[in-house]
Design a protein around this motif. Sequence first.
Motif, PDB file in Angstrom:
ATOM      1  N   ARG A  60      -0.278  18.222 -26.111  1.00 25.77           N
ATOM      2  CA  ARG A  60      -0.909  16.896 -26.051  1.00 25.77           C
ATOM      3  C   ARG A  60      -2.157  16.934 -25.168  1.00 25.77           C
ATOM      4  O   ARG A  60      -3.199  16.385 -25.527  1.00 25.77           O
ATOM      5  CB  ARG A  60       0.077  15.864 -25.516  1.00 25.77           C
ATOM      6  CG  ARG A  60       1.148  15.474 -26.494  1.00 25.77           C
ATOM      7  CD  ARG A  60       2.030  14.360 -25.928  1.00 25.77           C
ATOM      8  NE  ARG A  60       3.065  14.013 -26.850  1.00 25.77           N
ATOM      9  CZ  ARG A  60       4.372  14.206 -26.622  1.00 25.77           C
ATOM     10  NH1 ARG A  60       4.789  14.714 -25.482  1.00 25.77           N
ATOM     11  NH2 ARG A  60       5.260  13.872 -27.522  1.00 25.77           N
ATOM     12  N   ASP A  61      -2.050  17.591 -24.010  1.00 26.73           N
ATOM     13  CA  ASP A  61      -3.207  17.712 -23.119  1.00 26.73           C
ATOM     14  C   ASP A  61      -4.339  18.484 -23.781  1.00 26.73           C
ATOM     15  O   ASP A  61      -5.508  18.127 -23.646  1.00 26.73           O
ATOM     16  CB  ASP A  61      -2.807  18.397 -21.806  1.00 26.73           C
ATOM     17  CG  ASP A  61      -1.929  17.520 -20.927  1.00 26.73           C
ATOM     18  OD1 ASP A  61      -1.903  16.285 -21.141  1.00 26.73           O
ATOM     19  OD2 ASP A  61      -1.269  18.081 -20.034  1.00 26.73           O
ATOM     20  N   SER A  85       9.564  23.411 -26.032  1.00 27.95           N
ATOM     21  CA  SER A  85      10.125  22.619 -24.930  1.00 27.95           C
ATOM     22  C   SER A  85       9.284  21.366 -24.700  1.00 27.95           C
ATOM     23  O   SER A  85       8.153  21.260 -25.199  1.00 27.95           O
ATOM     24  CB  SER A  85      10.149  23.448 -23.644  1.00 27.95           C
ATOM     25  OG  SER A  85       8.835  23.667 -23.171  1.00 27.95           O
ATOM     26  N   THR A  86       9.816  20.448 -23.921  1.00 28.86           N
ATOM     27  CA  THR A  86       9.079  19.231 -23.567  1.00 28.86           C
ATOM     28  C   THR A  86       7.777  19.588 -22.854  1.00 28.86           C
ATOM     29  O   THR A  86       6.730  19.000 -23.135  1.00 28.86           O
ATOM     30  CB  THR A  86       9.944  18.326 -22.667  1.00 28.86           C
ATOM     31  OG1 THR A  86      11.144  18.012 -23.371  1.00 28.86           O
ATOM     32  CG2 THR A  86       9.218  17.057 -22.292  1.00 28.86           C
ATOM     33  N   GLU A  87       7.831  20.587 -21.973  1.00 27.67           N
ATOM     34  CA  GLU A  87       6.639  21.009 -21.242  1.00 27.67           C
ATOM     35  C   GLU A  87       5.587  21.586 -22.181  1.00 27.67           C
ATOM     36  O   GLU A  87       4.386  21.351 -22.017  1.00 27.67           O
ATOM     37  CB  GLU A  87       7.006  22.042 -20.159  1.00 27.67           C
ATOM     38  CG  GLU A  87       7.829  21.477 -19.028  1.00 27.67           C
ATOM     39  CD  GLU A  87       9.325  21.353 -19.359  1.00 27.67           C
ATOM     40  OE1 GLU A  87       9.793  21.904 -20.389  1.00 27.67           O
ATOM     41  OE2 GLU A  87      10.028  20.675 -18.594  1.00 27.67           O
ATOM     42  N   GLN A  88       6.026  22.337 -23.171  1.00 23.32           N
ATOM     43  CA  GLN A  88       5.087  22.904 -24.144  1.00 23.32           C
ATOM     44  C   GLN A  88       4.431  21.808 -24.987  1.00 23.32           C
ATOM     45  O   GLN A  88       3.230  21.851 -25.241  1.00 23.32           O
ATOM     46  CB  GLN A  88       5.789  23.926 -25.039  1.00 23.32           C
ATOM     47  CG  GLN A  88       6.149  25.201 -24.310  1.00 23.32           C
ATOM     48  CD  GLN A  88       7.032  26.101 -25.144  1.00 23.32           C
ATOM     49  OE1 GLN A  88       7.967  25.642 -25.808  1.00 23.32           O
ATOM     50  NE2 GLN A  88       6.749  27.392 -25.103  1.00 23.32           N
ATOM     51  N   ASP A  99       4.005  18.731 -24.066  1.00 29.62           N
ATOM     52  CA  ASP A  99       3.078  18.034 -23.163  1.00 29.62           C
ATOM     53  C   ASP A  99       1.769  18.799 -23.022  1.00 29.62           C
ATOM     54  O   ASP A  99       0.694  18.206 -23.003  1.00 29.62           O
ATOM     55  CB  ASP A  99       3.713  17.823 -21.786  1.00 29.62           C
ATOM     56  CG  ASP A  99       4.802  16.766 -21.794  1.00 29.62           C
ATOM     57  OD1 ASP A  99       4.858  15.969 -22.761  1.00 29.62           O
ATOM     58  OD2 ASP A  99       5.596  16.749 -20.842  1.00 29.62           O
ATOM     59  N   PHE A 100       1.851  20.129 -22.933  1.00 30.75           N
ATOM     60  CA  PHE A 100       0.643  20.947 -22.863  1.00 30.75           C
ATOM     61  C   PHE A 100      -0.198  20.779 -24.127  1.00 30.75           C
ATOM     62  O   PHE A 100      -1.421  20.651 -24.066  1.00 30.75           O
ATOM     63  CB  PHE A 100       0.984  22.424 -22.660  1.00 30.75           C
ATOM     64  CG  PHE A 100      -0.224  23.303 -22.716  1.00 30.75           C
ATOM     65  CD1 PHE A 100      -1.015  23.471 -21.591  1.00 30.75           C
ATOM     66  CD2 PHE A 100      -0.592  23.924 -23.895  1.00 30.75           C
ATOM     67  CE1 PHE A 100      -2.158  24.262 -21.640  1.00 30.75           C
ATOM     68  CE2 PHE A 100      -1.732  24.714 -23.963  1.00 30.75           C
ATOM     69  CZ  PHE A 100      -2.516  24.887 -22.829  1.00 30.75           C
TER      70      PHE A 100
END
Length: 92
Positions: free
Chosen positions: A64-65, A56-59, A61-62
Amino acid sequence: MLPLFSPKGFWYYYPAYLSCGLTKFEYENTVLEFSVYALFSGNEESWYKEHFRCFSTEQIDFLRDFLRCVIADASLDLTDEAKKGLLSLNSL
């Protein structure tokens, strides 16, 4: 071993693998090292896109962080690999 998983298997198991790597966020942690390597597409762009399309987009993003944290900690000696992984994730 991570590259041998199918896309669904990679999506399912990679978070647990990463979680294990994060329990010891320091140099000479092989699980952490391979968690970073798995985020770098190298010359296998089709494999990379196929395996990360399930995330997912949230995954993403995680991840990337996570790579930014690796880049910020020069003692891990994974800065170059993490930068390449970040570029790969940004190309999705």
